[in-house]
Scaffold this motif. Structure first.
Motif, PDB file in Angstrom:
ATOM      1  N   ARG A  21       2.365 -29.592 -11.268  1.00 35.97           N
ATOM      2  CA  ARG A  21       2.807 -30.257 -10.024  1.00 35.97           C
ATOM      3  C   ARG A  21       3.248 -31.698 -10.256  1.00 35.97           C
ATOM      4  O   ARG A  21       3.827 -32.316  -9.374  1.00 35.97           O
ATOM      5  N   SER A  22       2.931 -32.259 -11.417  1.00 37.46           N
ATOM      6  CA  SER A  22       3.347 -33.644 -11.695  1.00 37.46           C
ATOM      7  C   SER A  22       4.812 -33.700 -12.105  1.00 37.46           C
ATOM      8  O   SER A  22       5.382 -34.766 -12.281  1.00 37.46           O
ATOM      9  N   THR A  24       8.872 -33.464 -12.081  1.00 33.07           N
ATOM     10  CA  THR A  24       9.985 -33.727 -11.175  1.00 33.07           C
ATOM     11  C   THR A  24      11.273 -33.445 -11.944  1.00 33.07           C
ATOM     12  O   THR A  24      11.259 -33.334 -13.177  1.00 33.07           O
ATOM     13  N   THR A  51       7.743 -27.859  -7.934  1.00 39.25           N
ATOM     14  CA  THR A  51       8.095 -29.269  -7.701  1.00 39.25           C
ATOM     15  C   THR A  51       9.480 -29.601  -8.252  1.00 39.25           C
ATOM     16  O   THR A  51      10.249 -30.327  -7.614  1.00 39.25           O
ATOM     17  N   ASP A  55      13.208 -30.514  -6.096  1.00 38.00           N
ATOM     18  CA  ASP A  55      14.150 -31.595  -6.427  1.00 38.00           C
ATOM     19  C   ASP A  55      15.549 -31.030  -6.658  1.00 38.00           C
ATOM     20  O   ASP A  55      16.547 -31.603  -6.203  1.00 38.00           O
ATOM     21  N   TYR A  82       4.882 -25.600  -0.766  1.00 37.26           N
ATOM     22  CA  TYR A  82       5.222 -26.962  -1.181  1.00 37.26           C
ATOM     23  C   TYR A  82       6.636 -27.333  -0.725  1.00 37.26           C
ATOM     24  O   TYR A  82       6.866 -28.404  -0.163  1.00 37.26           O
ATOM     25  N   ARG A  86       8.060 -30.242   2.182  1.00 31.89           N
ATOM     26  CA  ARG A  86       9.047 -31.323   2.019  1.00 31.89           C
ATOM     27  C   ARG A  86      10.239 -31.132   2.953  1.00 31.89           C
ATOM     28  O   ARG A  86      11.206 -31.890   2.876  1.00 31.89           O
TER      29      ARG A  86
END
Ligand SMILES: C[S@@+](CC[C@H](N)C(=O)[O-])C[C@H]1O[C@@H](n2cnc3c(N)ncnc32)[C@H](O)[C@@H]1O
Length: 270
Positions: A21-22, A24, A51, A55, A82, A86
């Motif tokens: 999840r960290s 990007t 994630t 993006d 998730y 967003r």
């Protein structure tokens, strides 16, 4: 497609997903960003918790779209939550295996896979399938870590043991932990006439980064898919894994601690 089957080494436990999840698009797909255009149709293969997917969806939106696939229905559910959190509406999630992608040939402008090809049974067949669903002139993009090329300080013996057990475990599962250096060869074997290869790194060297990375691996070594496979295959005992976890915790508070993760990347057209 049983002939391609490999077991996904990490599993989907909390410590694994916390790591994923960290990620990007900026820290994990920078090599691809200049190629993305609003309106593109993107396939994100092995999207995990989504994630990077989110993006990519923003970067090609509002007219573009992303189809995100993974073999795990459970992780796709989390990814869908998730992406919804967003407020992103241009992503469709589908349970699928990269060796047998759904849909017609030539559907996607960009087919992307981050940290997936190291886990699959036949990465060349996977890349052929990714090529099949990419549009004429479209792009296939992949990035994978290369475990043998990871470097760290101080050289704690427990971390050397971690590397050895992790590599043996991934191979016992049918994967290739040193995938980064092989991506170019795999893409050429898959028949791509044009492949651009690059590399990039993640670095963990501040107190916060060290604590995060070290604690994550301490948990993963004793409580993830890796631990279960290592013990089941006689590659390490639970006591040995506990000792490796202690080593990771010692490294995580080492004021001089440094850890570098090298990745191979390819942009292939064909
Ligand atoms: C290391 S995770 C990477 C997730 C995400 N791409 C990221 O970087 O955050 C690998 C993902 O690939 C999925 N996977 C493994 N084998 C697969 C296959 N044969 N086809 C599609 N997905 C696969 C796993 O379920 C897992 O979610």
């Amino acid at each position: 497609m049983t002939e391609h089957q490999a077991v996904y080494t990490h599993g989907h436990q909390e410590a694994v997903l916390r790591s994923h999840r960290s990620r990007t698009a900026a820290n994990s797909a920078a090599y691809l960003l200049a190629e993305l255009r609003p309106g593109d149709a993107v396939l994100d293969v092995g999207c995990g918790p989504g994630t990077i997917t989110a993006d990519l969806a923003e970067l090609v939106g509002p007219t573009g779209r992303v189809v995100a696939i993974d073999t795990s229905a459970q992780v796709l559910e989390q990814a869908a939550e998730y992406v919804a959190s967003r407020g992103i509406g241009n992503v469709e999630f589908v349970v699928a295996d990269v060796h047998a992608l759904p849909g017609p040939s030539g559907e996607f402008d960009v087919v992307h896979a981050h940290q997936v090809l190291q886990h699959v049974g036949d990465p060349v067949a996977a890349l052929r399938e990714m090529r099949r669903v990419s549009a004429p002139g479209g792009l296939v993009a992949a990035r994978d870590a290369d475990y043998a090329a990871m470097a760290w300080y101080p050289r704690l013996p427990e971390l050397d043991d971690w590397m050895s057990v992790f590599q043996q475990t991934t191979r016992a599962n049918g994967g290739e932990p040193d995938a980064g250096r092989r991506l170019l060869a795999w893409a050429r074997a898959a028949g791509f006439p044009e492949v651009r290869a690059s590399s990039s790194t993640w670095t963990y060297a501040t107190p916060g980064e060290r604590l995060w990375w070290g604690e994550l691996w301490a948990e993963r070594v004793t409580g993830s898919g890796m631990a279960a496979t290592a013990v089941a295959n006689g590659l390490a005992t639970e006591q040995e894994l506990a000792r490796i976890a202690d080593g990771w915790r010692r490294w995580s508070v080492e004021p001089d601690g440094w850890f570098g993760v090298l990745h191979g990347e390819i942009l292939a057209r064909g």
